[in-house]
Write a protein that holds these residues in place. Structure first.
Motif, PDB file in Angstrom:
ATOM      1  N   ILE A  52       0.882  -1.167   0.000  1.00 57.29           N
ATOM      2  CA  ILE A  52       0.000   0.000   0.000  1.00 57.29           C
ATOM      3  C   ILE A  52       0.922   1.220   0.000  1.00 57.29           C
ATOM      4  O   ILE A  52       1.690   1.407   0.939  1.00 57.29           O
ATOM      5  CB  ILE A  52      -0.896   0.025   1.241  1.00 57.29           C
ATOM      6  CG1 ILE A  52      -1.698  -1.261   1.332  1.00 57.29           C
ATOM      7  CG2 ILE A  52      -1.814   1.250   1.195  1.00 57.29           C
ATOM      8  CD1 ILE A  52      -2.361  -1.458   2.682  1.00 57.29           C
ATOM      9  N   PRO A  53       0.884   2.020  -1.084  1.00 57.54           N
ATOM     10  CA  PRO A  53       1.870   3.108  -1.238  1.00 57.54           C
ATOM     11  C   PRO A  53       2.030   3.965   0.017  1.00 57.54           C
ATOM     12  O   PRO A  53       1.053   4.481   0.545  1.00 57.54           O
ATOM     13  CB  PRO A  53       1.298   3.919  -2.403  1.00 57.54           C
ATOM     14  CG  PRO A  53       0.552   2.903  -3.225  1.00 57.54           C
ATOM     15  CD  PRO A  53      -0.031   1.938  -2.210  1.00 57.54           C
ATOM     16  N   GLY A  54       3.273   4.062   0.481  1.00 59.08           N
ATOM     17  CA  GLY A  54       3.586   4.918   1.619  1.00 59.08           C
ATOM     18  C   GLY A  54       3.492   4.231   2.958  1.00 59.08           C
ATOM     19  O   GLY A  54       4.148   4.640   3.912  1.00 59.08           O
ATOM     20  N   CYS A  55       2.699   3.167   3.050  1.00 63.23           N
ATOM     21  CA  CYS A  55       2.429   2.559   4.352  1.00 63.23           C
ATOM     22  C   CYS A  55       3.652   1.870   4.952  1.00 63.23           C
ATOM     23  O   CYS A  55       3.784   1.783   6.173  1.00 63.23           O
ATOM     24  CB  CYS A  55       1.265   1.578   4.260  1.00 63.23           C
ATOM     25  SG  CYS A  55      -0.323   2.421   4.097  1.00 63.23           S
ATOM     26  N   LYS A  65       8.488  10.747   4.387  1.00 61.91           N
ATOM     27  CA  LYS A  65       8.855   9.951   3.221  1.00 61.91           C
ATOM     28  C   LYS A  65       7.673   9.112   2.743  1.00 61.91           C
ATOM     29  O   LYS A  65       7.418   9.000   1.542  1.00 61.91           O
ATOM     30  CB  LYS A  65      10.039   9.047   3.592  1.00 61.91           C
ATOM     31  CG  LYS A  65      10.864   8.587   2.408  1.00 61.91           C
ATOM     32  CD  LYS A  65      12.134   7.904   2.911  1.00 61.91           C
ATOM     33  CE  LYS A  65      13.014   7.503   1.738  1.00 61.91           C
ATOM     34  NZ  LYS A  65      14.251   6.841   2.202  1.00 61.91           N
ATOM     35  N   GLY A  66       6.947   8.541   3.685  1.00 61.75           N
ATOM     36  CA  GLY A  66       5.779   7.750   3.337  1.00 61.75           C
ATOM     37  C   GLY A  66       4.745   8.575   2.598  1.00 61.75           C
ATOM     38  O   GLY A  66       4.150   8.128   1.614  1.00 61.75           O
ATOM     39  N   LEU A  67       4.541   9.797   3.075  1.00 62.66           N
ATOM     40  CA  LEU A  67       3.576  10.686   2.439  1.00 62.66           C
ATOM     41  C   LEU A  67       4.025  11.051   1.034  1.00 62.66           C
ATOM     42  O   LEU A  67       3.206  11.110   0.101  1.00 62.66           O
ATOM     43  CB  LEU A  67       3.409  11.948   3.291  1.00 62.66           C
ATOM     44  CG  LEU A  67       2.215  12.834   2.920  1.00 62.66           C
ATOM     45  CD1 LEU A  67       0.899  12.096   3.148  1.00 62.66           C
ATOM     46  CD2 LEU A  67       2.231  14.117   3.750  1.00 62.66           C
ATOM     47  N   ALA A  68       5.329  11.243   0.866  1.00 56.97           N
ATOM     48  CA  ALA A  68       5.872  11.560  -0.455  1.00 56.97           C
ATOM     49  C   ALA A  68       5.630  10.402  -1.419  1.00 56.97           C
ATOM     50  O   ALA A  68       5.236  10.596  -2.569  1.00 56.97           O
ATOM     51  CB  ALA A  68       7.360  11.872  -0.362  1.00 56.97           C
ATOM     52  N   TYR A  69       5.851   9.182  -0.930  1.00 55.46           N
ATOM     53  CA  TYR A  69       5.584   8.007  -1.762  1.00 55.46           C
ATOM     54  C   TYR A  69       4.097   7.889  -2.067  1.00 55.46           C
ATOM     55  O   TYR A  69       3.702   7.582  -3.197  1.00 55.46           O
ATOM     56  CB  TYR A  69       6.047   6.734  -1.037  1.00 55.46           C
ATOM     57  CG  TYR A  69       7.503   6.412  -1.235  1.00 55.46           C
ATOM     58  CD1 TYR A  69       8.038   6.300  -2.514  1.00 55.46           C
ATOM     59  CD2 TYR A  69       8.340   6.183  -0.145  1.00 55.46           C
ATOM     60  CE1 TYR A  69       9.365   5.988  -2.701  1.00 55.46           C
ATOM     61  CE2 TYR A  69       9.669   5.868  -0.324  1.00 55.46           C
ATOM     62  CZ  TYR A  69      10.183   5.768  -1.598  1.00 55.46           C
ATOM     63  OH  TYR A  69      11.490   5.452  -1.774  1.00 55.46           O
ATOM     64  N   LEU A  70       3.281   8.108  -1.056  1.00 53.13           N
ATOM     65  CA  LEU A  70       1.840   7.971  -1.227  1.00 53.13           C
ATOM     66  C   LEU A  70       1.334   8.945  -2.285  1.00 53.13           C
ATOM     67  O   LEU A  70       0.592   8.550  -3.201  1.00 53.13           O
ATOM     68  CB  LEU A  70       1.142   8.227   0.115  1.00 53.13           C
ATOM     69  CG  LEU A  70      -0.396   8.158   0.093  1.00 53.13           C
ATOM     70  CD1 LEU A  70      -0.869   6.780  -0.344  1.00 53.13           C
ATOM     71  CD2 LEU A  70      -0.949   8.470   1.473  1.00 53.13           C
ATOM     72  N   VAL A  71       1.743  10.191  -2.160  1.00 54.99           N
ATOM     73  CA  VAL A  71       1.310  11.214  -3.112  1.00 54.99           C
ATOM     74  C   VAL A  71       1.858  10.905  -4.504  1.00 54.99           C
ATOM     75  O   VAL A  71       1.138  10.960  -5.503  1.00 54.99           O
ATOM     76  CB  VAL A  71       1.766  12.608  -2.646  1.00 54.99           C
ATOM     77  CG1 VAL A  71       1.513  13.646  -3.741  1.00 54.99           C
ATOM     78  CG2 VAL A  71       1.027  13.004  -1.378  1.00 54.99           C
ATOM     79  N   ILE A  73       3.083   7.997  -5.816  1.00 53.92           N
ATOM     80  CA  ILE A  73       2.607   6.762  -6.430  1.00 53.92           C
ATOM     81  C   ILE A  73       1.124   6.851  -6.762  1.00 53.92           C
ATOM     82  O   ILE A  73       0.701   6.507  -7.870  1.00 53.92           O
ATOM     83  CB  ILE A  73       2.877   5.560  -5.499  1.00 53.92           C
ATOM     84  CG1 ILE A  73       4.379   5.364  -5.330  1.00 53.92           C
ATOM     85  CG2 ILE A  73       2.226   4.300  -6.064  1.00 53.92           C
ATOM     86  CD1 ILE A  73       4.752   4.425  -4.199  1.00 53.92           C
ATOM     87  N   ALA A  74       0.343   7.323  -5.805  1.00 53.89           N
ATOM     88  CA  ALA A  74      -1.100   7.429  -6.036  1.00 53.89           C
ATOM     89  C   ALA A  74      -1.379   8.400  -7.177  1.00 53.89           C
ATOM     90  O   ALA A  74      -2.216   8.134  -8.049  1.00 53.89           O
ATOM     91  CB  ALA A  74      -1.809   7.888  -4.766  1.00 53.89           C
ATOM     92  N   GLY A  75      -0.656   9.510  -7.185  1.00 50.73           N
ATOM     93  CA  GLY A  75      -0.875  10.511  -8.219  1.00 50.73           C
ATOM     94  C   GLY A  75      -0.518   9.985  -9.593  1.00 50.73           C
ATOM     95  O   GLY A  75      -1.274  10.141 -10.555  1.00 50.73           O
ATOM     96  N   LEU A  76       0.635   9.341  -9.691  1.00 48.93           N
ATOM     97  CA  LEU A  76       1.115   8.869 -10.977  1.00 48.93           C
ATOM     98  C   LEU A  76       0.375   7.624 -11.444  1.00 48.93           C
ATOM     99  O   LEU A  76      -0.062   7.520 -12.590  1.00 48.93           O
ATOM    100  CB  LEU A  76       2.608   8.551 -10.887  1.00 48.93           C
ATOM    101  CG  LEU A  76       3.540   9.754 -10.832  1.00 48.93           C
ATOM    102  CD1 LEU A  76       4.935   9.286 -10.443  1.00 48.93           C
ATOM    103  CD2 LEU A  76       3.590  10.468 -12.162  1.00 48.93           C
ATOM    104  N   GLN A  77       0.236   6.680 -10.524  1.00 50.87           N
ATOM    105  CA  GLN A  77      -0.234   5.359 -10.900  1.00 50.87           C
ATOM    106  C   GLN A  77      -1.748   5.304 -11.048  1.00 50.87           C
ATOM    107  O   GLN A  77      -2.262   4.666 -11.957  1.00 50.87           O
ATOM    108  CB  GLN A  77       0.226   4.339  -9.840  1.00 50.87           C
ATOM    109  CG  GLN A  77       0.039   2.895 -10.246  1.00 50.87           C
ATOM    110  CD  GLN A  77       1.087   2.453 -11.267  1.00 50.87           C
ATOM    111  OE1 GLN A  77       1.936   3.219 -11.661  1.00 50.87           O
ATOM    112  NE2 GLN A  77       1.000   1.218 -11.713  1.00 50.87           N
ATOM    113  N   PHE A  78      -2.443   5.990 -10.166  1.00 48.52           N
ATOM    114  CA  PHE A  78      -3.888   5.805 -10.102  1.00 48.52           C
ATOM    115  C   PHE A  78      -4.674   6.985 -10.666  1.00 48.52           C
ATOM    116  O   PHE A  78      -5.779   6.819 -11.147  1.00 48.52           O
ATOM    117  CB  PHE A  78      -4.311   5.538  -8.658  1.00 48.52           C
ATOM    118  CG  PHE A  78      -3.638   4.338  -8.066  1.00 48.52           C
ATOM    119  CD1 PHE A  78      -3.839   3.063  -8.610  1.00 48.52           C
ATOM    120  CD2 PHE A  78      -2.789   4.470  -6.983  1.00 48.52           C
ATOM    121  CE1 PHE A  78      -3.208   1.968  -8.067  1.00 48.52           C
ATOM    122  CE2 PHE A  78      -2.158   3.356  -6.432  1.00 48.52           C
ATOM    123  CZ  PHE A  78      -2.367   2.108  -6.981  1.00 48.52           C
TER     124      PHE A  78
END
Ligand SMILES: [Zn+2]
Length: 123
Positions: A52-55, A65-71, A73-78
């Motif tokens: 789960i991105p960022g988790c 860092k988790g938030l950066a990944y979440l934003v 990955i979610a932004g790009l991928q989904f």
């Protein structure tokens, strides 16, 4: 744009990225913990969370860092957002040519490696 770095532990803005955080004493990247202040984490569990991105990084206590990944990955991928990848790349240290899918995989590997580093003690 100036290379501003946020503390990985408390989120304070670090004027000198190479110096420990003036507020909580955590090293600038948030990925390294000094002797005696090192949480023990399970690498396999970190990798599992990182699906789960960022988790994975939230689990490791690296919320920024988790938030950066979440934003990222979610932004790009989904959602296909046109994000400023330079900012995210600077925050997580990932080459942005990877794109959303690559960033996702990298985040899982990074969570695993970070937990491994915490576990081994880095000596
Ligand atoms: Zn701090």
């Amino acid at each position: 744009m100036a290379s501003e770095v946020l503390c990985g532990r408390c989120g304070a803005l670090l004027t000198n990225p190479n110096a420990p955080c003036p507020r909580c004493g955590s090293p600038a990247s948030g990925g390294y913990y000094g002797p005696g202040a090192r949480p023990r984490k399970n690498p396999a569990l970190a990798a599992a969370f990182a699906v789960i991105p960022g988790c994975g990084h939230f689990y490791l206590g690296q919320n920024v860092k988790g938030l950066a990944y979440l934003v990222g990955i979610a932004g790009l991928q989904f959602f296909g957002f046109d994000l400023d990848l330079t900012v995210i790349g600077a925050a997580v240290g990932v080459p942005m040519e990877l794109g959303g899918g690559g960033l996702w995989l990298f985040s899982i590997v990074d969570a695993y490696r970070t937990a491994k580093r915490m576990e081994s003690g880095g000596s």
